[in-house]
Every structure is written in C-alpha cells, then in structure tokens.
Scaffold this motif. Structure first.
Motif, PDB file in Angstrom:
ATOM      1  N   UNK A   1       0.822  -1.207   0.000  1.00 53.43           N
ATOM      2  CA  UNK A   1       0.000   0.000   0.000  1.00 53.43           C
ATOM      3  C   UNK A   1       0.859   1.262   0.000  1.00 53.43           C
ATOM      4  N   UNK A   2       1.945   1.246   0.777  1.00 54.11           N
ATOM      5  CA  UNK A   2       2.802   2.428   0.869  1.00 54.11           C
ATOM      6  C   UNK A   2       3.515   2.716  -0.448  1.00 54.11           C
ATOM      7  N   UNK A   3       3.722   1.673  -1.249  1.00 52.04           N
ATOM      8  CA  UNK A   3       4.420   1.887  -2.519  1.00 52.04           C
ATOM      9  C   UNK A   3       3.449   2.117  -3.676  1.00 52.04           C
ATOM     10  N   UNK A   4       2.161   2.269  -3.315  1.00 52.52           N
ATOM     11  CA  UNK A   4       1.124   2.623  -4.281  1.00 52.52           C
ATOM     12  C   UNK A   4       0.871   1.541  -5.338  1.00 52.52           C
ATOM     13  N   UNK A   5       1.012   0.288  -4.939  1.00 50.64           N
ATOM     14  CA  UNK A   5       0.537  -0.797  -5.793  1.00 50.64           C
ATOM     15  C   UNK A   5      -0.960  -0.940  -5.569  1.00 50.64           C
ATOM     16  N   UNK A   6      -1.702  -1.143  -6.653  1.00 50.78           N
ATOM     17  CA  UNK A   6      -3.157  -1.193  -6.551  1.00 50.78           C
ATOM     18  C   UNK A   6      -3.570  -2.398  -5.716  1.00 50.78           C
ATOM     19  N   UNK A   7      -4.298  -2.136  -4.647  1.00 49.80           N
ATOM     20  CA  UNK A   7      -4.716  -3.184  -3.709  1.00 49.80           C
ATOM     21  C   UNK A   7      -6.208  -3.049  -3.478  1.00 49.80           C
ATOM     22  N   UNK A   8      -6.938  -4.110  -3.734  1.00 44.23           N
ATOM     23  CA  UNK A   8      -8.396  -4.103  -3.584  1.00 44.23           C
ATOM     24  C   UNK A   8      -8.815  -5.377  -2.857  1.00 44.23           C
ATOM     25  N   UNK A   9      -8.492  -5.420  -1.558  1.00 39.85           N
ATOM     26  CA  UNK A   9      -8.727  -6.654  -0.820  1.00 39.85           C
ATOM     27  C   UNK A   9      -7.580  -7.626  -1.013  1.00 39.85           C
ATOM     28  N   UNK A  10      -7.058  -7.665  -2.203  1.00 38.90           N
ATOM     29  CA  UNK A  10      -5.839  -8.397  -2.543  1.00 38.90           C
ATOM     30  C   UNK A  10      -5.089  -7.575  -3.581  1.00 38.90           C
ATOM     31  N   UNK A  11      -3.849  -7.966  -3.841  1.00 38.96           N
ATOM     32  CA  UNK A  11      -3.037  -7.240  -4.810  1.00 38.96           C
ATOM     33  C   UNK A  11      -3.581  -7.480  -6.210  1.00 38.96           C
ATOM     34  N   UNK A  12      -3.845  -6.413  -6.941  1.00 45.23           N
ATOM     35  CA  UNK A  12      -4.503  -6.503  -8.246  1.00 45.23           C
ATOM     36  C   UNK A  12      -3.457  -6.768  -9.336  1.00 45.23           C
ATOM     37  N   UNK A  13      -3.734  -7.774 -10.177  1.00 48.08           N
ATOM     38  CA  UNK A  13      -2.844  -8.123 -11.290  1.00 48.08           C
ATOM     39  C   UNK A  13      -3.661  -8.267 -12.568  1.00 48.08           C
TER      40      UNK A  13
END
Length: 1075
Positions: A951-963
C-alpha cells in the motif's frame, strides 16, 4: 546468416545451428557411397551421442544443406583415444597440436550443388564457436582422394598406420587462419576514428551525445603511461577498440566485492589483515599440524604469499608473449618451428592461494557448503594495486569471437600488473570477452549496480595440460586445496587412487590433475557410476542422452572438482578431457540436502565442485510406488526400487562440453517461499540452457524442506501436495538460489529495492511477490461474558487486526517452522499430560491439528475444538459423509466441539501473556475455557506488514493485490501470483482468483511468462486480439488437498479448478462423476 551461390548461379541464405536428433533422417539422406569410403560405416545416432560438436547448416526454409561432426580424438582407430597427441606430434613437429586446440572431423555431408560453400561456412562457424581451436584434422584411407569439396579446405600432412590392421591412413589438416584468423592488435591512432565510429554508433549513441562527436579521437590523443587505447584491425581496417587505464578505485571494489580469491587485486604486503583474530588463532594451530604432517609441501596460503617482483612478472609476461607469438605463427602462411616454451616461470607467486573455489564459485555453492561468514570482518589489503581496468570496449560483431586477442597486447602495456578488471551494468548481456573473466561475488551490503569481472594474466597461458594424477602430485594438490573446507575428503580419495586405483568398496577411481607450468592448478576425482539403473529410473537423463548408446562403464560419478579460479575459463576443457582420458561419455554429480544440525552437508555428500554451473540439473521422474510384498518375484529389481537418501542430480556429457549456456544476470527477487514461489524458481533453475546468476528468495524462514518434523509424524497442517521434503531435496534450490532470511517491510519502486525488517535492502530488476495468505492472530471482541452477551450483541471484529503482544502460548501455524515450535512447546511444557488445548477455527487445519495432538498423546478430554460462525455455506471439507465420520471420531476421542463461538477475551481482559483462559460468546450463552495452549486457525488473510509495504508503494490493492492476466501489477517490474492476488475488475471475474488453481501450475505459468524476457530461443510473444485480452487464463492442473483427520482417516481431495460450490449442487449436475 550467410549467402551461398552454386556454380549454376542459384542463391541460398544459410545459417548454422547445433545438430538435433530430428536431423538424423535428413543427414542419412545426404550420405553417399563416397562418404562411407571416406569416414567408414557410421551409426549416425551413436556418432552424435559421442560428438563434442555437431553442426547443421540450414537454409532460410530450415531445410538441411550440410552437416559436420567433430570429436576430440581421431577416427579409423589410428591412435588411442587417450594418447593421440604423441602420434600426431611425430607426424609433423611443426604442428603444435594439443587437446585444447585440436578437433577431428568424423563426418561431413552436404547437398552436392552447394557442398564447397557449405563446408567453408561450417568450418568458419566451428572456429568461431571454439576460439581456442587452431587445427581440424581429417583422416581418410590413404588410397582415397578427398573429393572436390574437402580438398579445397584440407591439406595432407602425412600418413599414419592403423592400430588394428595393416593399412595406412592419410592425415589432412585445416588451419584456423584460412577461415577465421586471429586479429592483429596495435596501438590506436587518430585516423582509426572513422573506422570505429560506425561500430560504436551501431550499439550506443550516449557517448557521442555526452562527450561530442569526436570523443573517440580525443580519447586516443589523450594516451599516456596510465591510459592506453588499442585497436584490432583486419586488412588495414580497425574493427574493434579497447581503452585501458591503470587507475582503479580499489577502495570501492574492496567495499563492494569479495576479492579474497585474488588477494584483493593487490600485491601481498606484510601488513595485510586477511583473517579475523579468532580465525587466525585457529589457522595457526592448523598450520602447525600441516607442517608437522607434510613438511615437504609448501606453506598454506597466508604464509606463502610473497611480493611479486618486477623481474618475475617480466618472465611471466615474456613467456605469455612467446605463447602469443606461437599462436600468431599458426595463423601465418610461413612455416616455422613453433613449440611451447620449456622454461616457464612457475605461477606460485601470482596464483598461490587462489584456489578458493568456494569464494569464486557462485553464491549458490556458498549456501551449500560454507559456514556462516564473520558478520563484519573484511580483509584489509595494504599492498599496491595489481590491476588495470578496461574503460571502453567495442568490436564488430563479425569478429567478436576473437575478443580475447586483445588481452595479450594490453597486458604487455602494463608489465607490472597481474589483473585486468571490467565493471558492467548487471543487465548487460554477457559478451564473449567477459566469458573468459571470473565474475566476482558482491557482498550482501553492496548497492553498486554493476558487476565486476576479473582476468589474471596467467589465464592467457595455453599450456594447460590435463593428465592422470601421480603420487608426486600430492604436495601440489595439498597446496591447491588447502583452503577448501572439505580438503581432507579430496586428499583421502587421491590417496586411495594412488594406492589401489579403487575406493574402499572396490569401485574403480580415476584422479586427474590440471597442470600449468609444472604447477598443479586443478584436481578432479571420479569413479564408475554404480547406480546407473537407479539414476535412469529416477531422473530424466534421457532428456540429454540416448541411454542405449552409452556403455555401463562410460558413466562416471564426479566426486571432486577444484580448479584455480585464474583458469576457470578452462573448466569445460577440463571436463572434456576427463571424459576423453577416462573413456567416459557422461558424468553425474549429486548434491545432497544439507543437514539441519550441522553446517556441512550430510556424510553422503562429496566436496564442492566449482564446475556446478557448467553442469545441467536433471529433473527427477515421478515414481510408481510398488507393493513389493504383493508383487513377489514380479517386483522390479532392487537397483530400481531401493529408496536411498534423495539427492539433486547434475549432469554433463560429451555433447555439452562445447555448448555454452546463456547467462542471465538480471536480479530476480522472489518474496515468499510459497508453493507458487518454489514452483517459479524450480522452472527457472531447470532451464538447462540458461544460467541465472541472480535468483534470490526472501523468506521468513528461508527455503522449505528442512525436515524439522519426522516423516512418520502426523502433520499439524493439511497439505496441497505440491512439494514435499523429498521434492525439495531433488531440486536442491540452495545450489542455485540466494536465500535472504527476513520479512519484506517496504518496496522502493523508484530505486528498485526491497526493504527488509532488519533495515537491509535487496536490489531487484524483477520483483516477484508470492507471499500468499497466512493465519492471523484473532482479535478478541472484548465482550464481557459476565454480561451474558450473545454473538448478536458483540461488535464484529473479524476485520480488525490484533496489535497487542502475542501470548507465548498462542500459536498460528503457517509453515513447518511454526509447527516445530508448537511441538517443542508441547514437549517442554508437559502438555501431553496436563492442561487444556484450545483449537480455534473452522478450516481443515483445525482437524489435522486435533489429530496430531491426539497422536502426540494429548487426551481428547483436554482438547477443545472451538469453531467460529462459518463465513460461507460451504464447509472446509464440503462432504457430509466425511464430516460425519470425523465428528464421530472426535466424539469417540472425547474432544469437545463448540460451534458458532466468537473469541471474546483472553484472561478475562487482563494481561494476555500467557493465556490462562479464553472466553467466547455464542448465539445462546457465553462460556469460558481454561487454556494452556491456544491454536488459531481463523480465516487466512494477507499479512499486515506485506499489505503495508504494498500500500505504501502505491501498488493497486483491492482486498488483494490486483494483477492482470500476465501477472503484472501496476508496476511493470513487479509481478505477483498466488492467493495474495486477484484479477483486475476489468475482467469481471471476481469469483476466479489464483486460489482456485493449482499453486504449482501458477508458478510454472508465471515462469513461462517471464522466460520470454531472457530466453532468445523462444518464439516472440504475439499480443492477443483486443477482445481476448479481457479473458482470464484458465489453468487445468488439479487442485489437491489432503491430511490425516481425527480417527486416523487419510483424507485426499482432488478436483479440477472451479468456483467453490456445495457438494449437493455439484452432484445435481448432469455430468457429475464423468471423466
């Protein structure tokens, strides 16, 4: 690509490649009666199996135009395989042929119309592929002419008799200089600028943009005693450039790289500090023992390093120059008496102590055999710098294979220097020049984004000689291996060889030494492979050989291999000579799993081999479990069915000795030792034609497979049956993968590094996140059960994170290490005889844990299975019959089950460490249980530290890491897979995640998606149509879950990937139960 023109004017665009087994039919079709008269009756498959190099020439339609096969010993039985050099030296003393610079043509076939052009193109390719090669011999019956094709490239040098019958054979020779000559090297001149600039601009425009259009001319003009510029030229035209400088930042190199094998690239100095005080005291005692037991041998490394005087270096340089002159004479048309220098100065002053293969060989070998290094100690070198550096290098691609020709000349410019170094950005593809250099191992704290390569001037010597060891070699071998930790094992096997040529169990031994200038620089010990039936049945060696074409005695087992790192670029030649002199066609090297208690491998293991990267890992075969007692006399032989200690197998054979690997230096960091991460690493490691130098795994407990729990013990956790301890032993990932023990707490996407909980950083080029989900410490609701509250009246705390101190008797089991800690607690705190155990959760792991506790001797009346309200109508087992049987078994064992219970408090809200009691609310009335041990198996979730880092590195997270469907996050350099992830909402498939599929298959597919970045042999990936880009991939591997449930029921559930649905709904489907 080359263009061939036939006498009739037809044109074919052709290229050369390695011969493959599917070429055999076409090769046979090109064989004529004349071919059989020249080369004899040939079994093509057998010949290709034993060939060191086989080259096929194809046109642009992939039609085979020609093929040639080369071996390192003559055909027609004119000389013994292991003793042909003397025969050919007597034939013509002006031809200094050696096993290093000579091959023999055993077959040549071609399409008649293009045969001459095909022959010349193949020979040019062979000389290009094998830079050390100078002579190719062709032996034919003396009454035969070579024909119109071969006569254009081969010249007769004499006749020799056959060993088996009375007939003479004509010996013909083809010289390198006629096809791919050595380059002429000279000092650069300003007028070379116009020749060189197009070559530079073809590869890079940054230098021109930074320093101006005439930067190269200015660099050439600026030459002085410290800076030199040299070029290689062909027919008066400069085709390559090298700029060298004697100023090297030694302080930076000492801070970043482990330069111990080369004495820090400095001359020895009396004030050098090479060991920590503790190690020094131990070493001195060992020195005394060594001197008393072997007074005739040289002193060990630290005491034998003396300054290298200028006159000594002049002698070395003079002799290298003589060898260089010899090689240049080979390329000249003139004839002359060219021989190896007889009186070469010994290399002891410049190479003693550099046989520390455990430093120079890859970091993976260090993880295999080395004890932990002193945490902070670094050697201190006070001597003068012995190195110069290559600042700039460029060469026309057409002549790149002759890059090493520069080195003789540049070393002559710095007669007082021993080492040449070059630093490169680690993503630079490994070009031919640095393949002869030694890649240095960086320290774990190194943040330099460049790799360092080192070459010693003695590496230019071509007089390396491989031969059988003798008793007189013992002191030299002792000196060579004195710094290796398993040197005693090497010396013991050498002693067995010298005394009886056998090891204690009677198996034949063969010991070989590599000798340069009368000094032992390498040692190898092999024995006959006695378990070849077991190897064939348990490993896929037939991925590399046709087993039926190899005799039993041709399979060798490598015990030891150590080579002075100065000559590491001769490793493949050493292996090739072992096969030739030992009459072997295959070598096998096992790597046994490391013992948990000790720092060394188990007793079955041999010494380390610095040649490991030159071998190929062999995949294990899936095994049939035979009911041996029932089969009786029909059972397979014991050689196949026996169950010895599992090991990872590495292999090489004659075909692989001249086949290079593609080196990948990209830093690939895998976070999490989940089944997905292990499968990903396994797939990369077993790509036999690729060599990954920078694979790193970051894991809380390192690599799995430590066998902390006995095989026969019940397991606390259910298994997904992707990998077990035997699988980990068969892979030996520790041989190829760096392991960093720690937790990821941050990611710096701009600087491309991972931050660990210890504060250290790990640089990456490609970051793979496979952390999965773990059981978390439950957060009590805080409800006071004295108020007689029910579930409906307490706040929902399922999404809250527990932030207090975790009680010492609270256990969340996610990995084998957690289970081992729990088992240790049970045994140390008499849990089997007293105290209550609470198992909280409603996953299958709760049942397997209860069964394990019962099996350990905990009374069922003291086990309380507390199940929270289910989050879904689908139970963890999803089978009423199985659940009923388990419930009956729990009741029979006296285990109390509490359903729909929510954790309210520990110790009635007082300090929770340790837990003495636990309170729960239910839909009716609350209850309190005394507690000596608390197991929590609440719903799995992403670890908070992992979530915070993402989250701190601004990776998209929506309950789980989004890929996306190619495993990419919103950062192109970061991929993720496994239960940590979910597909982007644009796919409209929220029901499907990687959790629905086999973790092993997910890891394989992740690796397959990335291999296109590193493997040039793969076809380019085509972008899918726009409409298909919105479809998620559907994998087919079975989803497996199993464990031992209460009642000692062995449970195994195998299903195809699917969205979880109740069993009753599945059974109602019309195709239920069909295959």
């Amino acid at each position: 690509m080359s263009v061939l023109t036939s006498p009739r004017g037809k044109v074919e665009v052709v290229h050369c490649r390695r011969t493959e087994s599917q070429d055999i039919y076409c090769i046979k079709s090109l064989i004529r009666k004349f071919t059989c008269k020249l080369f004899g009756k040939i079994n093509i498959i057998y010949l290709l199996e034993k060939a060191n190099l086989a080259v096929t020439l194809c046109n642009d339609k992939e039609e085979i135009m020609a093929q040639a096969t080369f071996l390192d010993y003559p055909n027609w039985n004119v000389a013994k395989q292991d003793d042909w050099v003397s025969v050919f030296r007597e034939l013509d003393s002006d031809i200094p042929c050696t096993p290093l610079n000579t091959l023999f043509m055993h077959l040549f076939v071609a399409v008649d119309e293009y045969s001459v052009g095909c022959c010349k193109e193949i020979l040019r390719t062979v000389y290009k592929v094998v830079p050390e090669l100078h002579f190719i011999f062709l032996i034919v019956p003396s009454y035969m002419s070579l024909g119109s094709t071969l006569v254009t490239v081969f010249d007769q040098v004499g006749n020799i008799p056959c060993l088996t019958y009375e007939e003479d054979f004509a010996v013909h020779i083809c010289h390198r200089h006629s096809h791919y000559p050595q380059l002429h090297i000279r000092k650069a001149r300003v007028e070379d600028h116009d020749d060189l600039m197009p070559i530079f601009m073809r590869y890079d425009t940054i230098l021109k943009e930074t320093y101006g259009e005439y930067f190269l001319a200015e660099l050439i003009e600026a030459q002085d005693e410290e800076n030199h510029a040299v070029v290689c030229e062909v027919e008066g035209t400069a085709v390559g450039f090298m700029s060298v400088c004697s100023r090297v930042n030694m302080q930076l190199l000492h801070e970043c790289f482990d330069l111990g094998p080369f004495h820090g690239l400095c001359f020895p100095h009396p004030d050098d500090v090479l060991e920590s005080p503790q190690e020094l005291s131990v070493r001195r005692s060992q020195d005394a023992e060594l001197r008393s037991s072997s007074q005739g041998s040289q002193k060990i490394v630290e005491e034998s390093q003396e300054p290298v005087f200028p006159d000594t270096m002049e002698n070395i340089q003079e002799n290298i120059a003589k060898e260089a002159a010899s090689e240049e004479a080979l390329t000249a048309v003139q004839s002359g008496n060219v021989s190896e220098p007889e009186d070469i100065e010994k290399l002891s002053d410049v190479s003693t102590g550099y046989a520390q293969d455990h430093h120079v060989s890859s970091r993976s070998l260090a993880s295999l055999l080395l004890p932990e290094e002193p945490v902070h100690f670094r050697p201190i070198y006070r001597g003068a710098s012995a190195a110069f550096c290559i600042q700039l290098f460029c060469i026309d691609e057409k002549y790149e294979a002759r890059s090493l020709d520069f080195m003789n000349f540049v070393f002559s410019l710095f007669s007082d220097k021993n080492f040449c170094v070059i630093s490169l950005p680690h993503l630079t593809p490994e070009f031919i020049l640095i393949q002869n250099f030694v890649k240095m191992v960086p320290f774990s704290t190194c943040t330099l984004e460049q790799d360092l390569y080192v070459f010693h001037r003695a590496g230019l010597l071509k007089s390396i000689h491989i031969r059988f060891a003798t008793l007189l070699d013992t002191p030299g071998v002792e000196n060579l291996v004195s710094t290796l930790m398993l040197n005693k094992s090497i010396l013991e096997d050498l002693d067995h060889y010298n005394k009886a040529r056998k090891d204690p169990d009677g198996t034949l031994l063969q010991a070989f030494v590599a000798e340069v200038a009368e000094q032992i620089v390498g040692i190898a010990v092999i024995r006959n492979e006695m378990d070849i039936e077991y190897i064939r049945s348990h490993y896929n060696i037939e991925d590399f050989i046709y087993f039926s074409h190899h005799q039993r005695e041709e399979h060798g087992h490598m015990h030891h291999f150590a080579l002075n790192p100065i000559f590491r670029h001769y490793t493949k030649f050493f292996l090739k000579e072992i096969l030739r002199l030992g009459f072997k066609s295959c070598l096998y090297y096992p790597v046994y799993p490391k013992s948990r208690e000790g720092k060394f491998q188990n007793p079955y293991a041999h010494s380390l081999t610095s040649a490991l990267h030159y071998l190929v890992p062999v995949r294990p075969r899936r095994q049939i479990v035979y009911p041996l007692e029932k089969l009786g006399i029909n059972a397979p032989s014991k050689a196949v069915s026996k169950d010895p200690m599992s090991y990872a197998l590495n292999h090489t054979n004659r075909k692989l000795t001249l086949e290079p690997k593609i080196t990948v230096n990209a830093k690939i960091i895998v976070v999490g030792a989940s089944s997905v991460g292990i499968s990903f690493l396994e797939t990369l490691v077993f790509c036999s034609h690729l060599k990954f130098n920078n694979l790193t795994l970051i894991s809380t407990h390192g690599l799995p497979g430590k066998k902390l729990l006995d095989t026969e013990q019940r397991k606390f956790l259910a298994s997904d049956h992707c990998f077990n301890n035997k699988d980990y032993a068969l892979m030996s990932l520790c041989s190829w993968v760096n392991v960093v023990v720690g937790r990821m707490t941050g990611i710096d996407r701009a600087a491309k590094h991972v931050v660990l909980s210890t504060g250290e950083i790990v640089l990456y080029d490609h970051l793979i996140l496979c952390t999965g989900q773990q059981y978390q410490v439950p957060c009590p609701t805080g409800a006071d059960i004295s108020q007689h509250l029910t579930n409906r009246e307490v706040p929902n705390s399922s999404q809250q994170r527990y932030t207090g101190k975790v009680p010492c008797n609270h256990f969340t089991l996610n990995e084998e290490e957690d289970c081992f800690k729990a088992l240790t607690w049970i045994r140390n705190n008499s849990i089997t005889t007293e105290g209550n155990v609470i198992v909280y959760g409603n996953t299958i792991d709760t049942y397997t844990t209860v069964e394990t506790l019962l099996n350990l001797g905990v009374s069922g009346s003291r086990i309380h299975l507390v199940q929270p309200p289910p989050a879904s109508t689908i139970t963890c087992i999803n089978n009423y019959s199985v659940e009923s049987a388990v419930a009956d078994a729990l009741a029979a064992a006296g285990v109390t089950i509490y359903r729909d219970a929510i954790l309210a408090q520990w110790n009635d809200g007082l300090h929770p460490d340790p837990i003495y009691s636990a309170s729960f609310t239910t839909p009716t009335k609350p209850f309190r249980l005394p507690c000596s041990m608390f197991f929590s198996f609440c719903e799995k979730n992403v670890d908070y530290e992992t979530f915070k880092a993402l989250n701190d590195t601004c990776l998209v997270y929506d309950g789980r890491l989004v890929i996306d469907t190619n495993f990419h996050t919103n950062d192109i350099a970061i991929r993720a897979a496994g239960s940590l992830t979910k597909f982007s909402n644009r796919y409209y498939s929220n029901e499907w995640t990687h959790s629905n599929f086999s973790s092993k298959e997910i890891g394989f597919q992740l690796a397959a998606a990335m291999l296109h970045l590193f493997d040039p042999t793969l076809e380019p990936v085509t972008e899918p149509p726009a409409d298909l880009d919105r479809l998620i991939p559907m994998y087919k591997g079975a989803k497996i879950q199993g464990g031992i449930l209460p009642g000692s029921y062995h449970y195994l559930h195998i299903a195809k990937p699917a969205i979880p649905t109740p069993l009753e709904v599945q059974m109602a489907q019309p195709n239920y139960g069909s295959v």
